[in-house]
Design an enzyme around this catalytic site. Structure first.
Site, PDB file in Angstrom:
ATOM      1  N   GLU A 178       0.826  -1.209   0.000  1.00 15.24           N
ATOM      2  CA  GLU A 178       0.000   0.000   0.000  1.00 15.24           C
ATOM      3  C   GLU A 178       0.863   1.264   0.000  1.00 15.24           C
ATOM      4  OE1 GLU A 178      -2.117  -0.364   3.697  1.00 15.24           O
ATOM      5  OE2 GLU A 178      -3.374  -1.999   2.996  1.00 15.24           O
ATOM      6  N   GLY A 236       2.136   4.973  -0.676  1.00 16.20           N
ATOM      7  CA  GLY A 236       1.552   6.270  -1.018  1.00 16.20           C
ATOM      8  C   GLY A 236       2.664   7.241  -1.372  1.00 16.20           C
ATOM      9  N   CYS A 252      -1.441  33.279  10.468  1.00 11.56           N
ATOM     10  CA  CYS A 252      -1.230  33.807  11.821  1.00 11.56           C
ATOM     11  C   CYS A 252      -0.932  32.690  12.806  1.00 11.56           C
ATOM     12  CB  CYS A 252      -2.468  34.557  12.275  1.00 11.56           C
ATOM     13  SG  CYS A 252      -2.691  36.052  11.381  1.00 11.56           S
TER      14      CYS A 252
HETATM   15  C1  LIG Z   1      -2.711   1.596   6.512  1.00 11.51           C
HETATM   16  C2  LIG Z   1      -1.872   2.477   5.673  1.00 11.51           C
HETATM   17  N1  LIG Z   1      -1.478   2.029   4.472  1.00 11.51           N
HETATM   18  C3  LIG Z   1      -0.701   2.777   3.660  1.00 11.51           C
HETATM   19  C4  LIG Z   1      -0.278   4.030   4.033  1.00 11.51           C
HETATM   20  C5  LIG Z   1       0.589   4.811   3.106  1.00 11.51           C
HETATM   21  O1  LIG Z   1       1.796   5.086   3.693  1.00 11.51           O
HETATM   22  P1  LIG Z   1       2.989   5.708   2.864  1.00 11.51           P
HETATM   23  O2  LIG Z   1       2.471   6.941   2.223  1.00 11.51           O
HETATM   24  O3  LIG Z   1       4.013   5.997   3.893  1.00 11.51           O
HETATM   25  O4  LIG Z   1       3.433   4.696   1.882  1.00 11.51           O
HETATM   26  C6  LIG Z   1      -0.651   4.528   5.283  1.00 11.51           C
HETATM   27  C7  LIG Z   1      -0.165   5.838   5.726  1.00 11.51           C
HETATM   28  O5  LIG Z   1       0.003   6.152   6.850  1.00 11.51           O
HETATM   29  C8  LIG Z   1      -1.485   3.744   6.117  1.00 11.51           C
HETATM   30  O6  LIG Z   1      -1.884   4.177   7.311  1.00 11.51           O
END
Ligand SMILES: Cc1ncc(COP(=O)(O)O)c(C=O)c1O
Length: 418
Positions: A278, A280, A348
């Site tokens: 997963e 991101g 601010c």
């Molecule tokens: C459950 C889960 N999966 C995937 C991600 C994506 O993480 P990253 O952007 O560090 O790859 C997060 C981010 O916190 C997450 O909480």
């Protein structure tokens, strides 16, 4: 040879380029502040991860929380990505971008009953449950709907991701998942519930992880649990390693996708069950820059000098939230000595600071600057604080650019108010 990270923003005699587009021409079209993303950087980052895991059965579920602008999601879908969503809103956005419900994993602490009911009714691919209580709620909602929900349990292995404390999620002091030692009993007690089908097991120990060791430990813990669950007769279809692969914020990679794969694949090969990833930040982080204009310059008697930008924590919250580092480039670098600048926003709040004592050429009012590596956790965390309007987002592809989100207007904001 170690692969270099692709850096889409490069100075040229004509000005800063994003791939083959001059950033000045984007500013002429949309003004400042604005987010600019490189499609090529996203493609390469995605393919690097995909390629690193090529020899093992895997599925990449891009984590929408990092950046969920529709055009970026469509691009990622076209590359073969699936989706990881953290809320019903993200699930709906993923579907609007063309992801099938079966390609979505639904993660997140504190899912509401309504969110769970919608996810079950739409047959979301897997719901990553956060607790035994949540599994029971899923079972009862699914039974009421006459459906079977596909679930995985998120486990907390008490592993230090060695990242910033605010983005570490795998310690027992964090709110995420169930203690890993409780997982086997939780599966055993619920395996026969008619509304549940246990298809996986999930772990995510944090974000911006830049050393392989915690990721390898997490994989080891997950594999060991998966093995026990298989011995108990649970037919696991996948193990989900979460996200967390960090990026270099200093212009060079710290942990590459190949390093990551080399750390976790030896563990995974022991069970041979397909892995879900997963990522991101590692997909979109280096692909974006926040382009902003200097609106004021202040010099104090002690020598401190401030460049006040038209972007601040309302556009990019990471520095205020985590004290995070971002490279900053002047788009009109002047000759002469560099000096130390505090680069601050207009909000601010004293925490509205992008950089302290950053060595930069002289800055003047109306100069443009680019805050780099802001493709992840940038635009998605923006707010209307101080009644500021969300910045536009622009996607560059080779020598063309497209406005993928226009600037928000007062009417957009007030449309919700009576
Ligand atoms: C459950 C889960 N999966 C995937 C991600 C994506 O993480 P990253 O952007 O560090 O790859 C997060 C981010 O916190 C997450 O909480």
């Amino acid at each position: 040879m170690r692969r270099l990270v692709y850096l889409p923003f490069q100075p040229s005699p004509a000005g800063l380029l994003c791939d083959r587009v001059n950033v000045h021409s984007i500013v002429e079209a949309v003004g400042t502040p604005a987010y600019v993303y490189s499609a090529e950087a996203i493609r390469r980052a995605y393919r690097d991860i995909d390629g690193a895991f090529a020899e093992y059965p895997h599925a990449i579920h891009y984590a929408l929380k990092a950046n969920s602008t529709l055009a970026l999601l469509r691009l990622l879908r076209s590359l073969g990505s699936r989706a990881d969503a953290n809320s019903w809103g993200e699930i709906e956005v993923a579907q609007r971008a063309g992801f099938a419900p079966s390609d979505i994993v639904f993660t997140g602490v504190g899912k509401t009953r309504d969110e769970l009911a919608s996810a079950i009714a739409h047959d979301v691919g897997t719901i990553n449950a956060e607790s035994a209580g949540e599994l029971d709620r899923i079972a009862s909602i699914a039974t009421q709907q006459g459906r079977v929900a596909r679930v995985a349990l998120r486990v907390n292995p008490d592993i230090d991701a060695k990242s910033h404390p605010n983005i570490s999620t795998g310690l027992k002091s964090n709110k995420f998942g169930v203690p890993i030692q409780d997982a086997r009993a939780i599966y055993a007690e619920r395996r026969h519930l008619s509304g549940l089908k246990f298809v996986g097991v999930h772990i995510h120990i944090g974000s911006q992880i830049t050393s392989a060791e915690p990721l390898a430990r997490a994989a080891r813990a997950l594999v060991s649990l998966a093995r026990e669950l298989c011995a108990d007769g649970v037919a696991l279809e996948h193990v989900d390693l979460g996200g967390g692969l960090g990026i270099g914020y200093e212009g060079r990679p710290l942990l590459t996708p190949s390093d990551y794969a080399a750390a976790v694949l030896p563990e995974l090969r022991q069970i041979g069950i397909p892995v879900v990833l997963e990522p991101g930040r590692a997909v979109v982080g280096n692909a974006g820059a926040l382009v902003s204009r200097v609106v004021d310059v202040k010099r104090f008697p002690d020598g401190r000098q401030f460049a006040v930008l038209d972007a601040g924590m309302t556009e990019l919250m990471r520095p205020a939230l985590y004290g995070s580092f971002h490279r900053i480039l002047s788009l009109a670098p002047r000759s002469g000595d560099e000096s130390a600048w505090d680069i601050v926003g207009p909000i601010c709040e004293s925490s509205d600071v992008f950089a302290r004592e950053r060595l930069l050429p002289e800055l003047r009012v109306d100069d443009l600057v680019a805050v780099l590596d802001t493709g992840a956790y940038g635009a998605v965390m923006a707010s209307n604080y101080n009644r500021r309007f969300l910045a536009p987002e622009v996607l560059v592809d080779n020598d063309r650019f497209e406005i993928i989100r226009r600037r928000q207007t007062l009417d957009d904001v007030l449309a919700l108010e009576s």
